[in-house]
Design an enzyme around this catalytic site. Structure first.
Site, mmCIF file in Angstrom:
data_model
loop_
_atom_site.group_PDB
_atom_site.id
_atom_site.type_symbol
_atom_site.label_atom_id
_atom_site.label_comp_id
_atom_site.label_asym_id
_atom_site.label_seq_id
_atom_site.Cartn_x
_atom_site.Cartn_y
_atom_site.Cartn_z
ATOM 1 N N HIS A 1 24.894 4.616 -23.972
ATOM 2 C CA HIS A 1 25.380 5.894 -24.505
ATOM 3 C C HIS A 1 24.068 6.644 -24.948
ATOM 4 O O HIS A 1 23.560 6.362 -25.183
ATOM 5 C CB HIS A 1 25.798 5.242 -26.036
ATOM 6 C CG HIS A 1 26.314 3.819 -26.016
ATOM 7 N ND1 HIS A 1 26.849 2.652 -26.667
ATOM 8 C CD2 HIS A 1 28.085 3.723 -25.529
ATOM 9 C CE1 HIS A 1 28.063 2.365 -26.575
ATOM 10 N NE2 HIS A 1 28.403 2.456 -25.549
ATOM 11 N N CYS B 1 24.955 0.327 -33.330
ATOM 12 C CA CYS B 1 25.555 -0.380 -33.199
ATOM 13 C C CYS B 1 26.816 -0.980 -33.898
ATOM 14 O O CYS B 1 27.965 -1.585 -33.408
ATOM 15 C CB CYS B 1 25.253 -0.709 -31.211
ATOM 16 S SG CYS B 1 24.617 -2.368 -31.933
HETATM 17 C C1 CIR Z 1 28.648 -3.131 -24.628
HETATM 18 O O1 CIR Z 1 28.333 -2.980 -23.262
HETATM 19 O O2 CIR Z 1 30.040 -2.568 -24.473
HETATM 20 C C2 CIR Z 1 28.065 -4.017 -25.341
HETATM 21 N N1 CIR Z 1 27.105 -4.868 -24.623
HETATM 22 C C3 CIR Z 1 26.441 -3.352 -26.198
HETATM 23 C C4 CIR Z 1 27.676 -2.128 -27.110
HETATM 24 C C5 CIR Z 1 25.577 -1.665 -27.657
HETATM 25 N N2 CIR Z 1 26.447 -0.700 -28.533
HETATM 26 C C6 CIR Z 1 26.471 0.409 -28.740
HETATM 27 O O3 CIR Z 1 24.515 0.308 -28.221
HETATM 28 N N3 CIR Z 1 26.927 1.088 -29.653
#
Ligand code: CIR
Length: 272
Positions: free
Chosen positions: A162, A249
């Site tokens: 991201h 997140c």
């Molecule tokens: C994903 O791949 O969507 C989750 N395993 C990790 C998301 C992490 N989100 C973030 O850093 N905003």
């Protein structure tokens, strides 16, 4: 008077089946992940946030990463349509939780956006052109946000999940950035702190007031933050990191009018 809400969601017992893009799958200690998440919520509370915690969902492995399913502006909340199909059912509970605080709108098909791609600095919103956020999603966010005076700028990002894996805000006019993944020039005249080259994943810090919640695993970059005069609240988030999560997140942070001055918050849900 306003105060800050931090919306969180418990660690899913299914977190071991999370989405992974850049990291190999390794065992995640669920009890440790839960303890780390509790410490994260306590850090938010100790920095003055009212923590609103949604229950864990055993059918949604990535649901602890609430940031990805909502972008909350001062005026309106945008529930996203995450890029990973497995994550789309996460949105309903978060949308419902936001209704008391904001008018809620939603990104519609074929748009996708992960909140992890959305970096807001004042009235400027930057959205990473990642594998998770597409042109339609970015345009829909632009249409929602411009009436309130926000600009929305798409930013190329590569090598990471991201935009906020590559850059986060760590002070009023200061960003922490991994220049290998995103070009600092896209963000205008802000003070830039670069991550330690030995710590590529170190650009994600969560600014709460004048403190930054920050992973324990990046001592070199932490030293750079402290040398720049930034107050760092260090947390061990090893198990969340195994799921490609970091510190921004696990919460959606926004301001609300303090209760005694609350005036009839609008509580409607609409789609685009
Ligand atoms: C994903 O791949 O969507 C989750 N395993 C990790 C998301 C992490 N989100 C973030 O850093 N905003």
């Amino acid at each position: 008077m306003t105060h800050t809400i931090a919306l969180t969601r418990g660690v899913s017992p299914a977190m071991g089946r999370c989405e992974l893009t850049h990291l190999p799958r390794v065992p995640i200690g669920l009890a440790l992940a839960e303890a780390q998440h509790r410490a994260y919520e306590q850090a938010l509370a100790s920095l003055g946030c009212e923590v609103v915690s949604l229950p864990a969902d055993s059918n949604l492995p990535d649901s602890v990463f609430v940031e990805d399913v909502a972008v909350v502006l001062d005026e309106i909340a945008v529930v996203t349509r995450p890029g990973a199909a497995s994550r789309r059912p996460e949105a309903a509970a978060v949308a419902e939780a936001l209704v008391p605080y904001r008018r809620v709108t939603a990104i519609a098909e074929p748009g996708t956006i992960d909140g992890g791609d959305v970096l807001r600095i004042g009235r400027r919103i930057f959205v990473g052109q990642s594998g998770r956020s597409n042109e339609s999603g970015i345009e829909q966010l632009r249409v929602v946000a411009w009436p309130y005076g926000y600009t929305v700028t798409a930013v190329p990002v590569g090598g990471c999940l991201h935009l906020k894996s590559a850059i986060t805000q760590v002070g009023p006019d200061t960003v922490l950035i991994n220049p290998a993944w995103v070009d600092a020039g896209a963000f205008g005249a802000v003070r830039v702190i670069e991550t330690d080259p030995a710590e590529p994943y170190a650009a994600n810090g969560l600014l709460i007031g004048s403190s930054v919640i920050y992973p324990a695993s990046f001592p070199g970059t932490r030293a750079r933050l402290e040398a720049a005069g930034i107050a760092v609240r260090v947390l061990d988030v090893s198990e969340l990191q195994k799921a490609e999560g970091a510190v921004t997140c696990c919460s959606v942070v926004f301001s609300v009018a303090s209760r005694d001055e609350d005036e009839d918050p609008r509580a409607s849900m609409e789609t685009m």
